[in-house]
Design a protein around this motif. Structure first.
Motif, mmCIF file in Angstrom:
data_model
loop_
_atom_site.group_PDB
_atom_site.id
_atom_site.type_symbol
_atom_site.label_atom_id
_atom_site.label_comp_id
_atom_site.label_asym_id
_atom_site.label_seq_id
_atom_site.Cartn_x
_atom_site.Cartn_y
_atom_site.Cartn_z
ATOM 1 N N SER A 118 0.752 -1.234 -0.056
ATOM 2 C CA SER A 118 -0.211 0.669 -0.403
ATOM 3 C C SER A 118 0.208 1.417 -0.351
ATOM 4 C CB SER A 118 -1.178 -0.070 1.346
ATOM 5 O OG SER A 118 -1.161 -1.072 1.168
ATOM 6 N N ALA A 168 -2.841 1.018 -9.378
ATOM 7 C CA ALA A 168 -2.829 0.645 -8.623
ATOM 8 C C ALA A 168 -3.717 -0.240 -7.683
ATOM 9 C CB ALA A 168 -2.161 1.244 -7.571
ATOM 10 N N ALA A 175 -1.119 -2.356 -11.231
ATOM 11 C CA ALA A 175 0.753 -1.738 -10.489
ATOM 12 C C ALA A 175 1.539 -0.794 -10.567
ATOM 13 C CB ALA A 175 1.941 -3.146 -11.243
ATOM 14 N N ALA A 176 0.388 0.091 -10.762
ATOM 15 C CA ALA A 176 0.745 1.385 -11.518
ATOM 16 C C ALA A 176 2.087 1.686 -12.842
ATOM 17 C CB ALA A 176 1.831 1.925 -9.755
ATOM 18 N N ASN A 212 -3.298 -2.911 -3.857
ATOM 19 C CA ASN A 212 -2.461 -3.450 -3.664
ATOM 20 C C ASN A 212 -3.100 -5.101 -2.702
ATOM 21 O OD1 ASN A 212 -4.991 -3.104 -1.961
ATOM 22 N ND2 ASN A 212 -4.281 -1.721 -0.140
ATOM 23 N N ARG A 222 4.082 1.532 -0.989
ATOM 24 C CA ARG A 222 4.988 1.750 -2.369
ATOM 25 C C ARG A 222 3.232 2.144 -3.397
ATOM 26 N NH1 ARG A 222 6.943 -4.128 -5.109
ATOM 27 N NH2 ARG A 222 5.632 -3.305 -7.572
ATOM 28 N N TYR A 223 2.158 1.851 -3.838
ATOM 29 C CA TYR A 223 1.538 1.887 -4.397
ATOM 30 C C TYR A 223 0.429 3.444 -4.345
ATOM 31 C CZ TYR A 223 1.635 -2.589 -6.707
ATOM 32 O OH TYR A 223 1.818 -3.807 -7.620
ATOM 33 N N ARG A 224 0.503 4.370 -2.603
ATOM 34 C CA ARG A 224 0.677 4.932 -2.904
ATOM 35 C C ARG A 224 1.254 6.103 -3.564
ATOM 36 N NH1 ARG A 224 -2.705 8.634 -0.471
ATOM 37 N NH2 ARG A 224 -1.751 10.542 -0.230
ATOM 38 N N GLY A 266 -8.440 -1.339 -9.948
ATOM 39 C CA GLY A 266 -7.124 -0.856 -8.104
ATOM 40 C C GLY A 266 -8.251 -0.438 -7.003
ATOM 41 N N SER A 273 1.312 6.534 -7.082
ATOM 42 C CA SER A 273 0.507 6.995 -8.027
ATOM 43 C C SER A 273 -0.286 8.644 -7.250
ATOM 44 C CB SER A 273 -0.676 5.987 -7.678
ATOM 45 O OG SER A 273 -1.125 4.995 -6.497
#
Ligand code: SF4
Length: 336
Positions: free
Chosen positions: A9, A92, A108-109, A94, A11-13, A141, A16
């Motif tokens: 979470s 994205a 996966a962004a 999670n 990483r993707y935040r 997402g 994105s």
């Protein structure tokens, strides 16, 4: 391998959202596998798609009034069997549900399939169509990796005088507390007071085993879904739930379903009546993920839906069960 939800979470935040420029990473459907599953070509220069939400599923499943009834109710439209929605999709997620109709490379962004867009650009694209639908659906997402998206869109619609004309709907997979971690009190207040907004939160399974099987997340996060739902209810927004019932095992289904409905009712007596089970179907990306366990899970969801129906029949009168979903009061008659 089990997903580390917290780490993914974060990483993707980071990948994105651009807070300084007020931009989000939004999927562009052109030249993606998902494009093949769309009934209409992508719109909004590839950043949008039109979705026709229909009430009916299959002969053996329950009909789905979401988001048709909340949107028609808010916009003062006659109840319909279908509503067109302008969908924008965050790039994205999670979790990696095996039944997700979004190809995993679009979760996966990945900049190959997405680009930075501001709420203002999204609304410009939406309005630039010949017939903009009456509602906008912010989906993923997992839109709540970037909880700013909803209040940003609300502020933009409000600024353009569209807040009473357009219904806003967003999805939430009940996987994080980012709403409270990253939004200001003013943002939360805007969400609670915004007149044309509804949110649907998805329970991914009806016990911890089916949850972990469906999402690849840790089984313990099944409990967290209920905690987050309870917290969301306290905000006073117009809230609904989905539930998926795919499970790899066909034993104890009735017992576990009874416990699942108990847990919904521990949050609010009427929450099961605001919860819509989703029939999982096999869209193109899902076909490549099927194996013996997922094939069994597809079959077992029909056992689970029967158990769900029994629980609701035992707990609610036929009058209560026949009420429109928008008329089901929440945060009343709380069980102890
Ligand atoms: S949480 Fe939703 S978007 Fe994410 S993988 Fe599952 S179904 Fe797909």
């Amino acid at each position: 391998m089990v997903i580390n939800t917290e780490a993914l979470s974060v990483r993707y935040r980071e990948a994105s959202v651009n807070l300084r420029n007020k931009q989000l990473l939004i999927t562009n459907f052109h030249n993606t596998q998902q494009e093949n599953d769309l009934t209409e070509p992508p719109n909004c220069k590839g950043f949008g798609r039109i979705r026709h939400f229909r009430r009916s599923s299959s002969d053996v499943w329950l009909s789905n009034p979401l988001p048709i009834d909340p949107a028609c109710n808010a916009l003062d439209l006659r109840a319909a069997s279908m509503i067109r929605a302008q969908v924008f999709q965050s790039a994205a997620c999670n979790w990696r549900c095996w039944y997700c109709y979004v190809p995993f490379e679009l979760l996966a962004a990945n900049r190959k399939y997405s680009d930075w867009m501001s709420p203002s650009q999204l609304i410009d694209l939406y309005l630039g169509q010949p017939e903009p639908p009456p509602m906008i659906d912010l989906t993923g997402g997992q839109p709540d990796l970037v909880p700013e998206w909803v209040p940003w869109m609300m502020a933009e619609l409000k600024q353009r005088g569209l807040d009473r004309q357009v219904y806003l709907w967003s999805d939430d997979n009940l996987s994080n507390d980012y709403l409270w971690r990253f939004l200001s009190d003013a943002d939360l207040e805007l969400m609670a007071s915004y007149p044309n907004y509804g949110r649907v939160c998805c329970f991914k399974g009806f016990n911890s085993e089916s949850f972990a099987f469906n999402t690849r997340a840790e089984a313990a996060l099944f409990d967290q879904q209920f905690q987050l739902m309870k917290r969301l209810l306290s905000l006073g927004i117009d809230l609904y739930a989905y539930a998926t019932f795919t499970t790899p095992v066909d034993s104890e289904v009735a017992v576990d379903m009874a416990r699942f409905v108990d847990r919904l009712q521990e949050i609010d007596r009427n929450l099961p009546l605001r919860t819509v089970p989703l029939e999982i179907q096999t869209f193109t990306p899902v076909k490549g993920r099927l194996d013996d366990a997922t094939q069994a899970a597809l079959k077992n969801q029909y056992l689970a839906i029967e158990a769900w129906k029994t629980e609701l029949e035992n707990r609610f009168s036929s009058i209560e069960r026949s009420q429109p979903i928008t008329a089901i009061p929440l945060r009343t008659n709380q069980l102890q």
